[in-house]
Design a protein around this motif. Sequence first.
Motif, PDB file in Angstrom:
ATOM      1  N   ASP A 179       4.041   6.307   0.143  1.00 33.26           N
ATOM      2  CA  ASP A 179       3.800   5.482   1.323  1.00 33.26           C
ATOM      3  C   ASP A 179       4.328   4.071   1.091  1.00 33.26           C
ATOM      4  O   ASP A 179       4.416   3.623  -0.045  1.00 33.26           O
ATOM      5  CB  ASP A 179       2.278   5.430   1.534  1.00 33.26           C
ATOM      6  N   ASP A 180       4.622   3.380   2.201  1.00 32.72           N
ATOM      7  CA  ASP A 180       5.045   1.973   2.137  1.00 32.72           C
ATOM      8  C   ASP A 180       6.201   1.799   1.168  1.00 32.72           C
ATOM      9  O   ASP A 180       6.265   0.814   0.414  1.00 32.72           O
ATOM     10  CB  ASP A 180       3.875   1.068   1.717  1.00 32.72           C
ATOM     11  N   GLU A 236       8.005   5.193   9.061  1.00 29.31           N
ATOM     12  CA  GLU A 236       6.731   4.954   9.739  1.00 29.31           C
ATOM     13  C   GLU A 236       6.854   3.750  10.665  1.00 29.31           C
ATOM     14  O   GLU A 236       7.741   2.909  10.503  1.00 29.31           O
ATOM     15  CB  GLU A 236       5.592   4.735   8.729  1.00 29.31           C
TER      16      GLU A 236
HETATM   17 CA    CA Z   1       2.358   3.488   5.385  1.00 31.39          CA
END
Ligand code: CA
Length: 279
Positions: A179-180, A236
């Motif tokens: 993520d990220d 995202e």
């Molecule tokens: Ca994220």
Amino acid sequence: AKEQGRNTYRFFKPEMTAGAAERLRLENALRGALARDELKLQYQPQVRLDDSCMYGAEVLMRWHHPELGIVPPARFIPIAEELGLIVDLGAWVLARACRQLAAWDARGLLVPRLAVNLSVVQLERPSLVEEVDAAVQESGIEPDRLELEVTESMLMRHAEQVIANLAALRDMGITIAVDDFGSGFSSLAYLKRLPIHRLKIDKVFVDHLTANANDDAIARAVIALGRGLGLEVIAEGVETEVQADFLRREGCAEAQGFLFGRPMSAAELEAFIADGGAV
Ligand code: CA
Ligand code: C2E
Ligand code: CA
Ligand code: CA
């Protein structure tokens, strides 16, 4: 407050600032939130960019506080981590998500995969693998339908237990998304050795696609890195057609964001699917 343990309540003192008093109120309320059934899950569609088909959803926790209303996870998760409550909350989310998948299966609703966020506290615990296994076993779903999201910064701590947990989860058939991705200064050599399946391009780079040449370059680089390392890539925070077009053109396979669907309740997701999925 961490060392005070999860069963000790702290009390208000007159010298506390408004911010500290508010925080204390949240802490004390959070301890009973699960038992009072105030925590809910939302599901945000994840779609394939070529045909806009939904292939899964990210599970996002919500806290419905009786007086404060909906407290955002960015506000309560750090508190839950500090107090050690995240262990119980995290196990609850895992069990609920797996059960939800099984319930949808039983009704013939096709949600191929759910992605659940893990806290660094969970990821560094030796018992994580057992907890994930218990949630999967209890629900009867195939483990490859569960994806776990860990942030790039959690991986860059190089903790031994983290590597061991990721390897055991992989052996169990669970997939891992980073993520990220893009803001954590990953060592690429290190990344290559980790049992991960997907890179999630951080929303901060998606926000200004086509308007900021640096962000365009970063998004392209992550997509190329994924291709080179044999990893799937998802973006995202996609909010506009312009962003989606850019990502599609650059070969990003998947996306998630308000353009395709906001986080929604299980019932809303069912209606969304009945409506033909995304867009
Ligand atoms: Ca994220
Ligand atoms: P995240 O994992 O990066 O989750 C994505 C966040 O971006 C979510 O915020 C989602 O609602 C929001 N988002 C998605 N698409 C868009 C978009 O197109 N535009 C905008 N402006 N925002 C978008 P949310 O639900 O408030 O969650 C915030 C963070 O809280 C998550 O960031 C995650 O780190 C954490 N979190 C949420 N649920 C859980 C959980 O069950 N466990 C743990 N450990 N963390 C969680
Ligand atoms: Ca996430
Ligand atoms: Ca983010």
